[in-house]
Design an enzyme around this catalytic site. Structure first.
Site, PDB file in Angstrom:
ATOM      1  N   ASP A   1       0.855  -1.179   0.000  1.00  0.00           N
ATOM      2  CA  ASP A   1       0.000   0.000   0.000  1.00  0.00           C
ATOM      3  C   ASP A   1       0.886   1.221   0.000  1.00  0.00           C
ATOM      4  O   ASP A   1       2.041   1.154   0.404  1.00  0.00           O
ATOM      5  CB  ASP A   1      -0.820   0.027   1.291  1.00  0.00           C
ATOM      6  CG  ASP A   1      -2.036  -0.845   1.189  1.00  0.00           C
ATOM      7  OD1 ASP A   1      -2.446  -1.114   0.076  1.00  0.00           O
ATOM      8  OD2 ASP A   1      -2.559  -1.240   2.249  1.00  0.00           O
TER       9      ASP A   1
ATOM     10  N   ASP B   1      -4.982  -2.888   4.809  1.00  0.00           N
ATOM     11  CA  ASP B   1      -5.567  -2.468   6.070  1.00  0.00           C
ATOM     12  C   ASP B   1      -7.081  -2.576   6.046  1.00  0.00           C
ATOM     13  O   ASP B   1      -7.694  -2.860   7.046  1.00  0.00           O
ATOM     14  CB  ASP B   1      -5.114  -1.047   6.435  1.00  0.00           C
ATOM     15  CG  ASP B   1      -5.110  -0.117   5.249  1.00  0.00           C
ATOM     16  OD1 ASP B   1      -5.855  -0.403   4.289  1.00  0.00           O
ATOM     17  OD2 ASP B   1      -4.375   0.875   5.277  1.00  0.00           O
TER      18      ASP B   1
ATOM     19  N   ASP C   1      -9.462  -5.710   1.804  1.00  0.00           N
ATOM     20  CA  ASP C   1      -8.167  -6.281   1.486  1.00  0.00           C
ATOM     21  C   ASP C   1      -8.065  -7.736   1.927  1.00  0.00           C
ATOM     22  O   ASP C   1      -7.160  -8.445   1.524  1.00  0.00           O
ATOM     23  CB  ASP C   1      -7.035  -5.496   2.170  1.00  0.00           C
ATOM     24  CG  ASP C   1      -6.859  -4.131   1.555  1.00  0.00           C
ATOM     25  OD1 ASP C   1      -7.233  -3.975   0.382  1.00  0.00           O
ATOM     26  OD2 ASP C   1      -6.351  -3.234   2.231  1.00  0.00           O
TER      27      ASP C   1
END
Lengths: 1019, 323
Positions: free
Chosen positions: A371, A712, A716
Site C-alpha cells: 500500500d 488495512d 483487502d
C-alpha cells in the site's frame, strides 16, 4: 491507540486532480440488495419491522430478548483448530510416527522374548518406554512453543472494548457495543466507530470514513435520505466498523455481528483457501527424505540381517536401532524454538507474526505489493511546498517537521501565515498539552489538520491567536464552492477593519482575486503573475501534491463597521477582487526510512509493487521519491514525452517502469497482466480497488513468485488471505484485515517488512545450518549399526546413548545456531525459488551424510577401537567376535593377550565403548557446530565469538557428557561408564580435520563461484 | 500436484466473489473463468502423464545424456571426488590406528581394570550351567565326559613334562628379563586331579552319580591372586538345604590354585601356559532334585560378591542327578 486513531482520522489522501469519487466497483461485490433494503423503508416501516420506537428506543426487556436470540454484536473469529487436535498433530506428525513405530517394535520384541523366557531382559521394554516419553515430551514442547508464539499475536487481536450510546426506555445508556441488538437507537458523533450497521435517522453534518470497507478514503456525508438503490451507496446507511469523522447522527441498528456488511466480507475472506507455508512444505520435504532414508536403510539391513542368519528378533532390534539413529529426535524442538525466537525478535522490530512459519515465508518473498498510504508514507497530510513572492519554498516533511528553513521574513509570509491560521476549522483535541505537536490528535479533515500543525510549528499557539482574531462568520468548504471563507476581527486594536480570509482550489481562488501580494505589496494581477501562478501550480501538482490557494481582503471600515451583521446566506460581503497571497501544497510524505528499505529490497532481488487507490500522478511521485521507480527509469508515458511521439509507438520493452491505473487493469486479460508483471521491474498500480489487489496478487503468483501483500481495509482481506504472506497494518488496519493476515506490522512501516524479510532469510539459513548440524551425526549413529551387523563387532554405540546425543548434547548447540547472525550476502542474493531452492537440498544432505557424517563415524570408530585395544581386544580380534561376545554363558572369553573375560566384564567394556564413541561424536559435534556457523564465509569472518550461545552450546555438550560419564550415567539402562581422561581426546584430530576441511570447502566456494565445487559443495 | 492445484485454487477464490449480474463485462469474465477451469482440469489429467515422463527423464535423459539429472562427466567427477575423499579418510584412519597400535605393548595390556577381579568358569562347559543326567543312562552324561577329556588333553602328563617346567609350589613363579623373552610355564599335570583326572575313572564319576566339575580361574596378565596366599575354592549349596550336598573332594587336595602358576605373562610370551585347575568331586549329592551349587574363590585380592557379575570369584551351577 492514539496513533491508531490518528491514522483513522487523517487517512485521507491527497488528490490534486479533482476526484470524481470512486464509484463503488465493489458494488458488484455481492447482491446486497437482496438482504439489505432497510435504506428504502420509511421510519414508520422501520419501527414496525424492528418493533422499536425512534424516540424511546427498545425496552430493556425486549433488547435482552433479541440479544438472546441473535447473539452478541461481534464478528465471530475464524474457526480455530481445537487445542487437542493441535496437540495430537504434534504427537503424530513428522518423525513422531517413526518413533511410535520404533516403540511398538520394541514392545513387540519384548513380548516375543518374554513369551520365550519369563526372565527376559527388560531393555527393550525400557527402550520402548523411553521412546514414547521422547515423543510425548518433544510433542508437548513443540505444542508449547507454538502456543506461546500464538499468544504473542492472540493478545494483540483482542480489541479494546468499544462502547455505544444507546437509547433504551427513553433514556441514554452507554453500553458495550457488543450488547447492541436490532432496533436499538444509537447516537454517534465525530470520532466514534459505528458500532453496527445502522440506518441513519437524523444527521447533523455527519461524515464517515468508509475506507476500511471500500478502501476509499474520501470522507462521505451521511444523511437520512435514500440516495441510491444500492444500500452500499445510499447515504442513509452507516456501516459497522467505519468511522464517523465529524458531525453527529442517530441511527437504528439494522444488522449486528456477522450479519453486518463487514461480517459478510470477513466470512468471505475466510473462505479463500490458504496455501501451505513454504517452510511447512520444506519441513515436510525434509521429513520425507529422512524418513525415507531411515525406512529404506532399515529394511535393507533387516533383510541382510535375516540373510546372515540372525534371529528375526535381533533383526527387529537392529531395525529399531537404525530408525532411531536416523531420526533427528531433537530437531523438531530446535526448529520450533528457533522459529519462535525469530517471532519474538520480529515482534521487537514491530512485526507480529501469527504463525511461526510465516517468518520464513517472508524471507522467501520475491514480490511485495505494498500500500502507499501509511506504509510507504507517513499517513498524514503535511505541508510540502509553499509558493509566495513568486518563489517555491520547500517545507520540512520529515516526521517531526522541526527544520522549517524557508524564508519567513517576507511580509507576504506574515499575511499567508495569518490566512493559514485563521481560515481553518481544525482544532486540537483538548487535554494534549504535553503531547508533541505532531502527535496531537486533531479534530478536522486531513488537510486542515496538516495546516493547523504546520502553523502551530511555525508560529506557535494557534488557538490563542485565533481567540485574539475572533471569528465573526464562516463558510465551510464544500465541493460546490471549492473554497472556505471566514471573516475575523484583527488582533491589532488600532485596526478596526475586518479581515476576510479564504482558501480553496487554487484556480477558484485566483478567479476571485484581482491583486496579488508580492513582498507584502499588493500588485495588480497581470498576465505575468498569472503565468507564474500557473507554472507553480502545475509544478506542485506534477509532484502529486494537493495544492491550496490562499487569499485575503481587509474589508473597508466604513462599509463594514464594527457592528455589521454578516450573513452567510445572502453573502453580504465581497467575495471577489480579493488579494491573492500564495499557494501551499500538501502531500502525505514518504517515511524517511523507506527509500533505504526499497534499495535493500532491490539488492535482495525483491520487486516492490505499489498498489494504491490514489491518483496515478500522486502515486508516481511517491514511487519516485521512495525509489520504487528509480531515478533513471522511465514509464512508457515518460518515453513518449521525451521522444515526443504518441504513447502507442513506444516500445514497451524499453520502459522499466509502469504506472497502471485501476481502469486499465480492469481492461487487461490475465495474459496481459502477466506480461506487464514480467516485463516491468518497477510497477505502480494506482486508482485500484481492493478487489483488484486480489487480481494483482494472483498475477504475481502466476509468475511463481512468493508474494507479500500489505493491507488495512476489510476489502483487502481476500488479497491478504490469498497472498503467500498477508501483512496487516497494526495502526490503520481493520480487524478483518488483521484476522486475514499472517503478520501484523505494528508501526505500519514498510521498512519493517524489509527487516522482516531479512529475519526470514536468516531463519531459513539458520534452519539449514541446524538441520545440517543435526543430520551429520545421524550417520555417525547409523554406521555403528551397519558395521555391527555386517562385521560382527561388539556394538559401538547403544540406542540410549544415541538418544542422549540427539536429545542431550546436541539440543542446545542446535538451538544456539538459531542465534547465528546473518552472513554477509544475506540481502544480496536472489529470493529463494519455491521449487528449486529447498531447505534440505542434495548438497546439504550429501555433505552432511556422506562427508562430515562419515568423517565423524571414522573418528568414533577410532575412539571405539582404541578403548577396546587398551583393554586387550585388538581390532582384528573384534571382527566377527559378536556370537562369542554376546554369549551369556561364555564367561572366559579370551582377548588378544590371552586374558579371560566374563560376560559382564565384556558388557561393561562394551558400555565403555559406547561412552567412548559417544564422547567422540560429541567432540566432533563441537567442530560441527563451529563449522555450521557459516555456509560460505569463513568462521573467522563471521567471528568465532560473536554468537555467545554457540559457546553456551559447546559448554553444554561437554558438561552433559561429563555428567553422563562420571557416574550419573552408570544408572542401569543408561549404560554409560567412566572414561579415562585421555580417551576424551581421541577424536580431537578428526574434529580438527572437520574444521579444516570445511574451511577449505568454503574457501573454494568463495573463490570459485559457479564452479563444479560451488554447485556440489555449497548447501 | 501442487503446481496444478494452485491456479485452480485461485480461480475458486475469484469465483467466490459473486459478480453483479447486470454488469455485462463481469458476466463475460465469469464465463471465461468457467472455461479456464475446464482447461485446468484437462491440464491436471495431462500432467500425470507428464509427471511420469518427467520421472523417466530424470532417470535417463536421452537428450542431455544425463542419469539422475547428471551427465556422465558430472558423475565421474563426483565419483573421483568421493574416491579421493574416502581414500583420504581411509588413509587417515589407518594412520591413526597404526599410531595407536604402536603405543600398545603386544605383551601387556595397557589397562587391566575391566578384567579384574578374575572370573571363574567350570568344565565341562554347558550352556545353561545345569548338569542334568542320569548315572545309569550313559547317553545323558557322555557329552560331559567327552568334553572333559577333550579339555584335559593339554594337561596330559606327557605333554606337561615335555613342554613345561617343574616349579616350586607355594611361591609365585616370577620370571625376570625382557618383556619379549619367552616365559616358561609350570607343569599342571592331569594326574594332579586324582579321581577327577579321568585317568582311573574314565567317566569322571558321572557313571556313579558322583560328578567331577573342574574350576578354572580366568587368566589376567600380571595378576598375583591371593597376594601371597593361595586362592582357595569353597563350594556349598547356594540356597536351600545344606544337607543336599553332603560331601565333596577337592583335587589337588588343598583345593587351591597354587601360587607357582602365577603371574601369567600373556599369550605371546607365555606360550605353553596352562591354567591351573581345581577339581571338585561331588561324592554325595541329593539325587533326583536340582541342587544349586555355588563355588567361590576365597583369597585376598579376590571378590566373589559383585551383584551384577555372577561369575567373578564364584560360579553357580545346578546338579540334577537322576536315578
Amino acid at each position: 491507540m492514539s496513533e491508531a486513531r490518528l491514522g483513522l482520522w487523517s487517512s485521507m489522501t491527497s488528490k490534486v486532480h479533482s476526484c470524481s469519487g470512486i464509484l463503488w466497483p465493489e458494488s458488484s461485490f455481492f447482491p446486497l440488495s437482496q438482504w439489505l433494503y432497510d435504506h428504502r423503508l420509511s421510519t414508520k416501516e422501520l419501527e414496525e419491522k424492528y418493533g422499536t420506537n425512534i424516540l424511546q428506543g427498545l425496552t430493556n426487556m425486549r433488547a435482552a430478548e433479541i440479544l438472546a436470540r441473535d447473539g452478541p454484536n461481534v464478528l465471530s473469529p475464524p474457526k480455530e483448530t481445537p487445542e487437542i487436535i493441535k496437540f495430537l498433530k504434534q504427537m503424530i506428525g513428522g518423525f513422531s510416527s517413526l518413533l511410535w513405530a520404533g516403540a511398538v517394535l520394541c514392545f513387540i520384541a519384548y513380548l516375543i522374548e518374554f513369551s520365550k523366557d519369563k526372565s527376559a531382559s527388560l531393555d527393550n521394554l525400557y527402550l520402548g518406554g523411553v521412546l514414547i516419553v521422547v515423543v510425548i515430551l518433544t510433542g508437548m514442547f513443540a505444542y508449547y512453543q507454538e502456543a506461546k508464539s500464538t499468544n504473542i499475536i492472540a493478545s494483540f487481536t483482542k480489541m479494546i472494548p468499544r462502547n455505544a450510546l444507546v437509547i433504551r426506555n427513553g433514556e441514554k445508556y452507554e453500553i458495550p457495543a457488543e450488547h447492541l441488538v436490532l432496533g436499538d437507537i444509537v447516537e454517534i458523533k465525530g470520532g466514534d466507530q459505528i458500532p453496527a450497521d445502522i440506518r441513519i435517522l437524523t444527521s447533523q453534518g455527519c461524515k464517515v470514513d468508509n475506507s476500511s470497507l471500500t478502501g476509499e478514503s474520501e470522507p462521505q456525508f451521511r444523511s437520512c435520505e435514500v440516495t441510491h438503490e444500492n444500500p452500499l451507496e445510499s447515504k442513509n446507511i452507516g456501516f459497522y466498523s467505519t468511522t464517523c469523522l465529524e458531525g453527529t447522527a442517530t441511527g437504528m441498528v439494522i444488522n449486528t455481528g456477522d450479519r453486518t456488511v463487514i461480517g459478510r466480507i470477513a466470512s468471505l475472506a475466510s473462505s479463500v483457501g490458504h496455501e501451505k507455508t513454504p517452510i511447512a512444505i520444506e519441513i515436510e520435504h525434509f521429513v520425507h527424505i529422512v524418513a525415507g532414508v531411515a525406512v529404506s536403510i532399515g529394511i535393507v539391513f533387516f533383510i541382510i540381517a535375516i540373510c546372515m542368519k540372525y534371529r528375526v528378533l535381533d533383526a527387529v532390534i537392529f531395525l529399531i536401532g537404525i530408525i532411531l539413529a536416523n531420526v533427528p529426535e531433537g530437531l523438531v524442538a530446535a526448529v520450533t524454538v528457533s522459529l519462535s525466537l525469530t517471532a519474538k525478535r520480529m515482534a521487537k522490530k514491530n512485526c507480529l507474526v501469527k504463525n511461526l512459519e510465516a517468518v520464513e515465508t517472508l524471507g522467501s518473498t520475491s514480490i511485495i505489493c505494498s500500500d502507499k498510504t501509511g506504509t510507504l508514507t507517513q499517513n498524514r497530510m503535511t505541508v510540502a511546498h509553499l509558493w509566495f513572492d513568486n518563489e517555491i519554498y520547500q517545507a520540512d516533511t520529515s516526521e517531526n517537521q522541526k527544520d522549517q528553513i524557508f524564508d519567513q521574513s517576507s511580509a507576504t509570509w506574515t499575511s499567508l501565515s495569518k490566512i493559514v491560521m485563521l481560515c481553518n476549522r481544525a482544532e486540537f483535541k483538548s487535554g494534549q498539552e504535553s503531547v508533541p505537536i505532531m502527535k496531537k490528535i486533531v479534530m478536522g479533515d486531513a488537510s486542515e489538520a496538516a495546516l493547523l500543525k504546520f502553523s502551530e510549528v511555525v508560529m506557535g499557539d494557534v488557538i490563542e491567536r485565533r481567540k485574539k482574531n475572533r471569528k465573526v462568520v464562516e463558510i465551510p468548504f464544500n465541493s460546490v464552492n471549492k473554497f472556505q471563507l471566514s471573516i475575523h476581527e484583527t488582533d491589532d486594536p488600532n485596526d478596526k477593519r475586518f479581515l476576510l480570509v479564504m482558501k480553496g482550489a487554487p484556480e477558484r481562488i485566483l478567479e476571485k482575486c484581482s491583486t496579488i501580494m508580492i513582498n507584502g505589496q499588493e500588485q495588480p494581477l497581470d498576465e505575468s503573475s498569472v503565468k507564474a501562478f500557473q507554472d507553480a501550480y502545475m509544478e506542485l501538482g506534477g509532484l502529486g501534491e494537493r495544492v491550496l490557494g490562499f487569499c485575503h481582503l481587509y474589508l473597508p471600515e466604513d462599509e463594514f463597521p464594527d457592528n455589521y451583521s454578516f450573513d452567510v446566506e445572502s453573502m453580504n460581503f465581497p467575495t471577489s477582487d480579493l488579494c491573492f497571497v500564495g499557494l501551499i501544497s500538501l502531500i502525505d510524505p514518504p517515511r524517511s526510512t523507506v527509500p533505504d528499505a526499497v534499495i535493500k529490497c532491490r539488492s535482495a532481488g525483491i520487486k516492490v509493487i505499489m498498489v494504491t487507490g490514489d491518483h496515478p500522478i500522486t502515486a508516481k511521485a511517491i514511487a519516485r521519491s521512495v525509489g520504487i521507480i528509480s531515478a533513471n527509469s522511465e514509464t512508457v508515458e515518460d518515453i513518449a514525452k521525451r521522444l515526443k511521439i504518441p504513447v502507442e509507438k513506444v516500445n514497451k520493452r524499453e520502459a522499466k517502469a509502469a504506472v497502471v491505473s485501476g481502469m486499465e487493469l480492469k481492461e487487461m486479460s490475465p495474459e496481459q497482466l502477466d506480461e506487464l508483471l514480467a516485463n516491468h521491474t518497477e510497477i505502480v498500480f494506482a486508482r485500484t480497488s481492493p478487489q483488484q489487489k486480489l487480481v494483482i496478487v494472483e498475477g504475481c503468483q502466476r509468475q511463481n513468485a512468493i508474494v507479500a501483500v500489505t493491507g488495512d481495509g476489510v476489502n483487502d482481506s481476500p488479497a491478504l488471505k490469498k497472498a503467500d504472506i498477508g501483512i496487516a497494518m497494526g495502526c490503520a488496519g481493520s480487524d478483518a484485515a488483521k484476522i486475514a493476515a499472517d503478520m501484523v506490522l505494528l508501526d505500519d512501516n514498510f521498512s519493517s517488512i524489509v527487516t522482516g524479510i531479512e529475519e526470514g532469510r536468516l531463519i531459513f539459513d539458520n534452519l539449514k545450518k541446524i538441520i545440517a548440524f543435526t543430520l551429520t551425526k545421524n550417520i555417525a549413529e547409523l554406521i555403528p549399526f551397519l558395521i555391527f551387523i555386517i562385521a560382527g563387532v561388539p556394538l559401538p554405540i547403544g540406542t540410549i546413548a544415541i538418544l542422549f546425543i540427539d536429545l542431550g548434547t546436541d539440543i542446545i548447540p542446535s538451538i544456539a545456531l538459531a542465534y547465528e547472525k546473518a552472513e554477509s550476502d544475506i540481502m544480496n542474493r536472489k529470493p529463494r525459488h519455491k521449487k528449486k531452492d529447498r531447505l534440505v537440498n542434495h548438497q546439504l544432505a550429501l555433505y552432511s551424510y556422506l562427508q562430515i557424517g562419515i568423517l565423524q563415524s571414522v573418528g568414533g570408530f577410532f575412539a571405539y577401537f582404541t578403548v577396546y585395544t587398551v583393554q586387550g581386544f585388538k581390532p582384528d580380534l573384534l571382527l566377527y567376535l559378536r556370537p562369542l561376545w554376546e554369549n551369556d554363558s561364555l564367561n572366559d572369553l579370551e582377548d588378544s593377550y590371552g586374558q579371560e573375560w566374563t560376560k559382564y566384564q565384556r558388557q561393561y567394556l562394551e558400555w565403555t565403548g559406547y561412552t567412548a564413541y559417544f564422547v567422540a561424536v560429541m567432540v566432533q559435534q563441537i567442530a560441527d557446530v563451529i563449522i555450521r556457523k557459516t555456509r560460505i564465509n569463513s568462521v573467522f569472518q563471521q567471528g568465532l565469538f560473536r554468537n555467545k550461545y554457540i559457546w553456551v552450546g559447546i559448554a553444554s555438550q561437554i558438561i552433559i557428557a561429563v555428567i553422563l560419564s562420571s557416574g550419573f550415567g552408570s544408572i542401569p539402562v543408561l549404560n554409560f561408564t567412566t572414561l579415562r581422561i585421555q580417551y576424551w581426546f581421541v577424536a580431537v584430530p578428526y574434529a580438527i580435520v572437520i574444521w579444516l576441511y570445511d574451511e577449505f570447502r568454503k574457501l573454494l566456494v568463495r573463490h570459485y563461484p559457479g564452479s563444479w565445487w560451488d554447485k556440489t559443495m555449497y548447501y | 500436484m501442487e503446481r496444478n492445484s494452485k491456479p485452480a485454487g485461485a480461480e475458486d477464490a475469484s469465483r467466490n466473489l459473486p459478480t453483479k449480474p447486470e454488469n455485462e463485462n463481469e458476466g463475460n469474465q465469469l464465463h471465461s473463468e468457467d472455461r479456464d477451469e475446464v482447461e485446468a482440469q484437462a491440464a491436471a489429467q495431462w500432467s500425470l502423464a507428464a509427471k511420469m515422463q518427467q520421472v523417466k527423464n530424470y532417470l535417463w535423459n536421452p537428450e542431455k545424456r544425463e542419469f539422475l539429472g547428471r551427465s556422465g562427466q558430472s558423475w565421474s567427477l563426483i565419483l573421483v571426488f568421493y574416491l579421493i575423499f574416502y581414500a583420504f579418510l581411509a588413509g587417515m584412519f589407518a594412520l591413526c590406528m597404526y599410531t595407536m597400535l604402536l603405543t600398545i605393548s603386544p605383551y601387556i595390556p595397557t589397562y587391566r581394570d575391566r578384567v579384574n577381579p578374575p572370573g571363574v568358569m567350570i568344565r565341562p562347559y554347558t550352556y545353561s550351567f545345569a548338569f542334568n543326567f542320569n548315572a545309569s543312562e550313559r547317553s545323558t552324561w557322555i557329552s560331559y565326559v567327552d568334553s572333559l577329556h577333550h579339555f584335559l588333553q593339554a594337561y596330559n602328563d606327557s605333554i606337561q613334562d615335555e613342554k613345561n617346567v617343574n616349579c616350586t609350589p607355594g611361591q609365585y613363579f616370577i620370571q625376570e628379563g625382557a618383556e619379549d623373552k619367552e616365559k616358561k610355564a609350570c607343569q599342571f599335570k592331569r594326574s594332579f586331579l586324582g579321581n577327577c583326572s579321568g585317568l582311573d575313572d574314565l567317566t569322571f564319576g558321572y557313571s556313579t552319580g558322583q560328578p567331577c566339575v573342574l574350576l578354572k580361574m580366568n587368566r589376567i596378565v600380571g595378576f598375583h591372586p591371593g597376594n601371597g596366599e593361595p586362592v582357595k575354592v569353597n563350594c556349598h549349596v547356594q540356597k536351600g538345604n545344606k544337607s543336599d550336598l553332603k560331601s565333596m573332594d577337592f583335587y589337588p587336595e588343598t583345593g587351591t590354585f597354587d601360587l607357582s602358576y602365577y603371574p601369567y605373562y600373556g599369550k605371546l610370551t607365555h606360550v605353553n601356559y596352562t591354567s591351573p585347575l581345581v577339581a571338585v568331586h561331588f561324592t554325595e549329592v541329593k539325587k533326583n532334585r536340582a541342587v544349586g551349587v555355588e563355588c567361590q574363590l576365597k583369597g585376598r585380592n579376590i571378590q566373589n560378591n559383585i551383584t551384577n557379575d555372577r561369575f567373578v570369584g564364584r560360579v553357580l551351577f545346578t546338579l540334577n542327578i537322576g536315578g
